[in-house]
Structures are given as C-alpha cells and as structure tokens.
Write an enzyme that holds these catalytic residues in place. Structure first.
Site, PDB file in Angstrom:
ATOM      1  N   GLN A   1      12.472  -3.477   9.605  1.00 13.28           N
ATOM      2  CA  GLN A   1      11.229  -4.260   9.562  1.00 13.28           C
ATOM      3  C   GLN A   1      10.141  -3.558  10.363  1.00 13.28           C
ATOM      4  O   GLN A   1      10.390  -3.097  11.488  1.00 13.28           O
ATOM      5  CB  GLN A   1      11.468  -5.672  10.122  1.00 13.28           C
ATOM      6  CG  GLN A   1      10.262  -6.589   9.962  1.00 13.28           C
ATOM      7  CD  GLN A   1      10.518  -8.023  10.424  1.00 13.28           C
ATOM      8  OE1 GLN A   1      11.530  -8.303  11.078  1.00 13.28           O
ATOM      9  NE2 GLN A   1       9.597  -8.915  10.101  1.00 13.28           N
TER      10      GLN A   1
ATOM     11  N   HIS B   1       8.170 -11.559   5.284  1.00  8.32           N
ATOM     12  CA  HIS B   1       7.716 -11.234   3.924  1.00  8.32           C
ATOM     13  C   HIS B   1       8.894 -10.822   3.063  1.00  8.32           C
ATOM     14  O   HIS B   1       9.903 -10.328   3.560  1.00  8.32           O
ATOM     15  CB  HIS B   1       6.678 -10.102   3.955  1.00  8.32           C
ATOM     16  CG  HIS B   1       7.141  -8.889   4.705  1.00  8.32           C
ATOM     17  ND1 HIS B   1       7.106  -8.818   6.078  1.00  8.32           N
ATOM     18  CD2 HIS B   1       7.662  -7.715   4.280  1.00  8.32           C
ATOM     19  CE1 HIS B   1       7.588  -7.648   6.474  1.00  8.32           C
ATOM     20  NE2 HIS B   1       7.947  -6.953   5.394  1.00  8.32           N
ATOM     21  N   PHE B   2       8.713 -11.022   1.767  1.00  6.52           N
ATOM     22  CA  PHE B   2       9.678 -10.548   0.775  1.00  6.52           C
ATOM     23  C   PHE B   2       9.038  -9.424  -0.021  1.00  6.52           C
ATOM     24  O   PHE B   2       7.864  -9.506  -0.392  1.00  6.52           O
ATOM     25  CB  PHE B   2      10.082 -11.687  -0.164  1.00  6.52           C
ATOM     26  CG  PHE B   2      11.074 -12.623   0.466  1.00  6.52           C
ATOM     27  CD1 PHE B   2      12.435 -12.449   0.274  1.00  6.52           C
ATOM     28  CD2 PHE B   2      10.635 -13.656   1.272  1.00  6.52           C
ATOM     29  CE1 PHE B   2      13.353 -13.301   0.880  1.00  6.52           C
ATOM     30  CE2 PHE B   2      11.542 -14.514   1.880  1.00  6.52           C
ATOM     31  CZ  PHE B   2      12.905 -14.330   1.683  1.00  6.52           C
ATOM     32  N   HIS B   3       9.845  -8.394  -0.267  1.00  7.27           N
ATOM     33  CA  HIS B   3       9.433  -7.289  -1.134  1.00  7.27           C
ATOM     34  C   HIS B   3       9.935  -7.575  -2.549  1.00  7.27           C
ATOM     35  O   HIS B   3      11.099  -7.951  -2.732  1.00  7.27           O
ATOM     36  CB  HIS B   3      10.108  -5.985  -0.708  1.00  7.27           C
ATOM     37  CG  HIS B   3       9.731  -5.496   0.655  1.00  7.27           C
ATOM     38  ND1 HIS B   3       8.840  -4.466   0.848  1.00  7.27           N
ATOM     39  CD2 HIS B   3      10.143  -5.868   1.897  1.00  7.27           C
ATOM     40  CE1 HIS B   3       8.737  -4.218   2.149  1.00  7.27           C
ATOM     41  NE2 HIS B   3       9.501  -5.054   2.813  1.00  7.27           N
TER      42      HIS B   3
ATOM     43  N   ILE C   1       0.820  -1.231   0.000  1.00  9.40           N
ATOM     44  CA  ILE C   1       0.000   0.000   0.000  1.00  9.40           C
ATOM     45  C   ILE C   1       0.847   1.271   0.000  1.00  9.40           C
ATOM     46  O   ILE C   1       0.324   2.350  -0.238  1.00  9.40           O
ATOM     47  CB  ILE C   1      -0.956   0.119   1.221  1.00  9.40           C
ATOM     48  CG1 ILE C   1      -0.270  -0.233   2.514  1.00  9.40           C
ATOM     49  CG2 ILE C   1      -2.244  -0.611   1.019  1.00  9.40           C
ATOM     50  CD1 ILE C   1      -1.050   0.269   3.734  1.00  9.40           C
TER      51      ILE C   1
HETATM   52  P1  AMP Z   1       8.781  -4.083   6.327  1.00 12.02           P
HETATM   53  O1  AMP Z   1       9.128  -2.674   6.678  1.00 12.02           O
HETATM   54  O2  AMP Z   1       9.850  -4.818   5.579  1.00 12.02           O
HETATM   55  O3  AMP Z   1       8.265  -4.823   7.529  1.00 12.02           O
HETATM   56  O4  AMP Z   1       7.638  -3.978   5.261  1.00 12.02           O
HETATM   57  C1  AMP Z   1       6.293  -3.858   5.556  1.00 12.02           C
HETATM   58  C2  AMP Z   1       5.633  -3.411   4.292  1.00 12.02           C
HETATM   59  O5  AMP Z   1       4.255  -3.650   4.422  1.00 12.02           O
HETATM   60  C3  AMP Z   1       5.818  -1.928   3.973  1.00 12.02           C
HETATM   61  O6  AMP Z   1       6.372  -1.772   2.678  1.00 12.02           O
HETATM   62  C4  AMP Z   1       4.388  -1.372   4.059  1.00 12.02           C
HETATM   63  O7  AMP Z   1       4.146  -0.354   3.115  1.00 12.02           O
HETATM   64  C5  AMP Z   1       3.564  -2.613   3.787  1.00 12.02           C
HETATM   65  N1  AMP Z   1       2.213  -2.616   4.342  1.00 12.02           N
HETATM   66  C6  AMP Z   1       1.840  -2.265   5.598  1.00 12.02           C
HETATM   67  N2  AMP Z   1       0.507  -2.434   5.742  1.00 12.02           N
HETATM   68  C7  AMP Z   1       0.048  -2.915   4.565  1.00 12.02           C
HETATM   69  C8  AMP Z   1      -1.240  -3.279   4.072  1.00 12.02           C
HETATM   70  N3  AMP Z   1      -2.345  -3.207   4.831  1.00 12.02           N
HETATM   71  N4  AMP Z   1      -1.346  -3.715   2.796  1.00 12.02           N
HETATM   72  C9  AMP Z   1      -0.257  -3.792   2.012  1.00 12.02           C
HETATM   73  N5  AMP Z   1       0.992  -3.470   2.409  1.00 12.02           N
HETATM   74  C10 AMP Z   1       1.137  -3.029   3.667  1.00 12.02           C
END
Ligand code: AMP
Length: 146
Positions: free
Chosen positions: A101, A107-109, A38
C-alpha cells in the site's frame, strides 16, 4: 506506514476528493468516487474510494462505507467490461506498506486483463505514468457504459 496509524488529511486521495489535485473521473455518487489510476497496470486500471470514510485500510472501514464502495466497484467493473472487453478483471486492495500500500485512504483497484494483445500488464506500482489526455479519452469510453 504500518497497519496502525492515523488518517492523514493530506493524502493524495483526500486531496483529489477536496478538488485540490486533478483526477480522471469515471463515476461518482453521494458516497463513492471512481477514477483512473495515473500509473496504470493495464489499459483502464481504475480506483474506487469512499468519499466520507477516513479508513486507511480494510481493518478500519465501516461496514456501510465498504458496502457502498463495493457496489461502485461492481458498477465500474461492469462498465469497464462493456467498454474495453477484457478477458478478465482483477480487483485488488492492499493493507499496509508491507503489503504494497502506498496511499493510505482505503481503495480498490480494478484492473482489466487480457490474455494477450496490445494492452499489456505491469505489476503493482511498476506501470508507466499515463498521458492525462489519453486517460481522459479512455475515461470517456468507460463513462459511456454506465
Ligand atoms: P496502493 O499502492 O494500493 O496504495 O495504490 C495506490 C495507487 O494510486 C497506485 O496504483 C498509484 O498509481 C495510484 N495513484 C497515486 N497517485 C494518484 C493520482 N494522483 N491519481 C490517480 N492515481 C494515483
């Protein structure tokens, strides 16, 4: 949150898997789920998670769950490549708050990258929040390539 801790059943990705909050689906199978971020770092930035593992990070994930997630990462990267024709794709994963994080369900980006042009790129967690309708339109383009 540090590298050590307990899985929080109320984390945002757990709520997505439980259908309690919406997400923009790209792909799913029995074991994994892929959806658009998002707060995208670029057009088409997506995330891949295990549906069953309670691992918060790479130190905790079961080998089986990791293999399942990585197979989906590869599929999503390929579909993203076909749909959006980026010049590169970076794949990232963060462990612990100190590493950046923010959601403690592993999760993987998958982040498409362009050498130049309109898609732009933001650093991790620095992107603007995307319009849900625009994300859905983009997801349709990517889903068509699986
Ligand atoms: P991290 O910082 O690696 O833990 O990544 C978490 C990711 O989740 C970030 O890129 C956020 O933008 C994404 N994120 C958080 N909430 C949501 C959501 N409801 N739907 C989709 N992505 C999300």
């Amino acid at each position: 949150m540090s590298l050590e801790g307990v899985y929080d059943e109320g984390n945002v990705f757990a709520l997505i898997l439980q259908g309690k909050i919406p997400s923009t689906r790209l792909y799913e199978d029995e074991h994994t789920y892929a959806f658009l971020d998002i707060q995208p770092q670029s057009k088409g930035h997506s995330l891949v998670i295990s549906k069953w593992s309670k691992a918060r990070n790479m130190l905790e994930i079961e080998d089986e769950a990791l293999a399942q997630v990585m197979a989906t990462v590869k599929k999503v990267a390929a579909a993203t490549h076909k749909a959006l024709d980026p010049d590169g794709i970076h794949i990232a994963q963060f462990n612990g708050a100190a590493a950046g994080q923010t959601v403690f369900h592993l999760h993987f980006h998958i982040v498409p990258r362009w050498a130049g042009g309109p898609a732009g790129f933001s650093a991790h967690a620095q992107g603007n929040f995307a319009d849900p309708a625009a994300l859905e339109a983009l997801a349709e383009e990517i889903r068509a390539q699986f």
